[in-house]
Write an enzyme that holds these catalytic residues in place. Structure first.
Site, mmCIF file in Angstrom:
data_model
loop_
_atom_site.group_PDB
_atom_site.id
_atom_site.type_symbol
_atom_site.label_atom_id
_atom_site.label_comp_id
_atom_site.label_asym_id
_atom_site.label_seq_id
_atom_site.Cartn_x
_atom_site.Cartn_y
_atom_site.Cartn_z
ATOM 1 N N CYS A 84 69.032 51.467 47.752
ATOM 2 C CA CYS A 84 68.641 52.722 47.106
ATOM 3 C C CYS A 84 69.764 53.745 47.241
ATOM 4 C CB CYS A 84 67.360 53.267 47.736
ATOM 5 S SG CYS A 84 66.807 54.809 46.961
ATOM 6 N N PRO A 103 60.315 45.971 44.217
ATOM 7 C CA PRO A 103 59.719 47.178 44.798
ATOM 8 C C PRO A 103 60.177 48.397 44.014
ATOM 9 C CG PRO A 103 61.543 46.397 46.161
ATOM 10 C CD PRO A 103 61.345 45.382 45.088
ATOM 11 N N MET A 104 59.220 49.217 43.563
ATOM 12 C CA MET A 104 59.546 50.395 42.757
ATOM 13 C C MET A 104 58.777 51.595 43.290
ATOM 14 S SD MET A 104 59.667 48.704 38.930
ATOM 15 C CE MET A 104 58.342 47.501 39.217
ATOM 16 N N GLY A 158 62.079 44.290 37.528
ATOM 17 C CA GLY A 158 61.512 45.584 37.857
ATOM 18 C C GLY A 158 60.804 46.244 36.701
ATOM 19 N N GLN A 209 58.545 46.295 51.902
ATOM 20 C CA GLN A 209 59.922 46.786 51.928
ATOM 21 C C GLN A 209 60.013 48.039 52.788
ATOM 22 O OE1 GLN A 209 62.285 48.922 48.839
ATOM 23 N NE2 GLN A 209 63.546 47.068 48.841
#
Length: 333
Positions: free
Chosen positions: A97, A14-15, A230, A67
């Site tokens: 994060c 997840p980005m 990623g 997410q």
């Protein structure tokens, strides 16, 4: 019902601002089996905003995980129910994060300081819906590199029912580093993830951080349950075209025939989305790396990213990109 794969063998991370539904559509054109993840979505955005805008996806995207960012068990439970209603295969809780904005919201990596709260969140999420609940986290906080911290975090969260841990193999430095620096400066310590797998063999561990090529991914898969890739996957999307054969044993014939075929399919998708009002560049930006390393790639990228063409339909931009890029490019793909 979604045809979900039980495997986390190879995942696209997840980005934020990158892995939206248009990016994921492109990635699914390239790999049928890689597990895809949404951007991190805060619970407040789903519960108090336009949930459909955040949750919509194309049916081809499965296996697909949502997410979530948040730290309130009740809110996370409600969002997990939404994820099940929308057909997601997994809900992942972000405990990795490190950004200051996320810390001010009391979620992300700072949750590693509160393993009991994370356990409460996981339990509430699992009780709320029949969907896999996973956690993505770091191997430690700040400059504390003691193994006990991450071991105890995993142990406590596992007691709440989490069975899959996605581990970014760096510490998160909560002060003094930007999110970008947090992806580069804290040293990678893959051995910590391997130790977690040895200590908790009954659970799945997916390793994340610094994975650049297939040979490295295969080496990390020896003894672990999966790799999560990623930025390298985002910037070099054609790499995904080899994943199904190399990592999942799928027949090479099932792989995309060429970059040209992927581009054509993506243009068809963009054309349909454009008719619904989606700006072309919001979709095309995700495939700007598709021709990396090929002659004519720069000219091709320049056409697709030319904002003077932003109101043109994708099919017309595609035509101009074909004319201005080197003709033999696609033949060499």
């Amino acid at each position: 019902m979604p045809a979900a794969s039980p495997s986390w063998r190879v995942c696209v991370a997840p980005m934020l601002d990158w892995t939206d539904r248009h990016c994921r559509y492109l990635h699914r054109l390239l790999s049928r089996h890689a597990r895809l993840y949404t951007e991190m979505i805060h619970t407040g955005a789903l519960l108090h905003g336009d949930a459909a805008r955040f949750l919509q996806y194309d049916a081809t995207e499965h296996p697909l995980a949502l997410q979530l960012g948040g730290s309130d068990p009740a809110d996370l439970a409600r969002c997990t129910r939404l994820a099940q209603e929308w057909g997601y295969d997994e809900v992942n809780l972000n405990c990795g994060c490190p950004s200051e904005r996320v810390q001010r919201g009391s979620f992300g990596a700072c949750l590693m300081r509160e393993p009991q709260l994370v356990a409460d969140c996981v339990k509430a999420m699992r009780d709320a819906a029949n969907v896999e609940v996973t956690v993505k986290h770091r191997i430690g906080l700040d400059r504390d590199e003691s193994y006990a911290q991450v071991r105890d975090f995993v142990g406590q969260v596992a007691e709440a029912g989490c069975r899959v841990f996605i581990v970014h193999a760096r510490n998160a430095w909560l002060k003094g580093l930007s999110p970008k620096e947090n992806r580069d400066i804290p040293p990678l310590r893959y051995e910590v993830v391997r130790q977690l797998k040895q200590d908790f063999p009954q659970f799945r561990f997916v390793i994340n951080g610094g994975i650049k090529d297939s040979a490295q991914a295969e080496e990390l898969l020896d003894g672990l349950d999966g790799v999560m890739i990623g930025r390298q996957a985002y910037h070099d999307p054609w790499w995904l075209a080899e994943w199904d054969a190399r990592f999942f044993g799928d027949l090479p014939a099932a792989a995309p025939a060429s970059r040209e075929a992927v581009e054509e399919a993506m243009v068809d998708y963009m054309q349909a989305q454009h008719r619904q009002g989606v700006p072309t560049f919001a979709m095309a930006r995700h495939m700007l790396g598709l021709r990396n390393g090929l002659p004519g790639a720069r000219a091709w990228r320049q056409v697709w990213s030319d904002h003077r063409l932003k109101h043109f339909p994708p099919r017309e931009i595609h035509r101009q990109a074909q004319v201005l890029s080197v003709p033999q490019t696609l033949a060499q793909a």
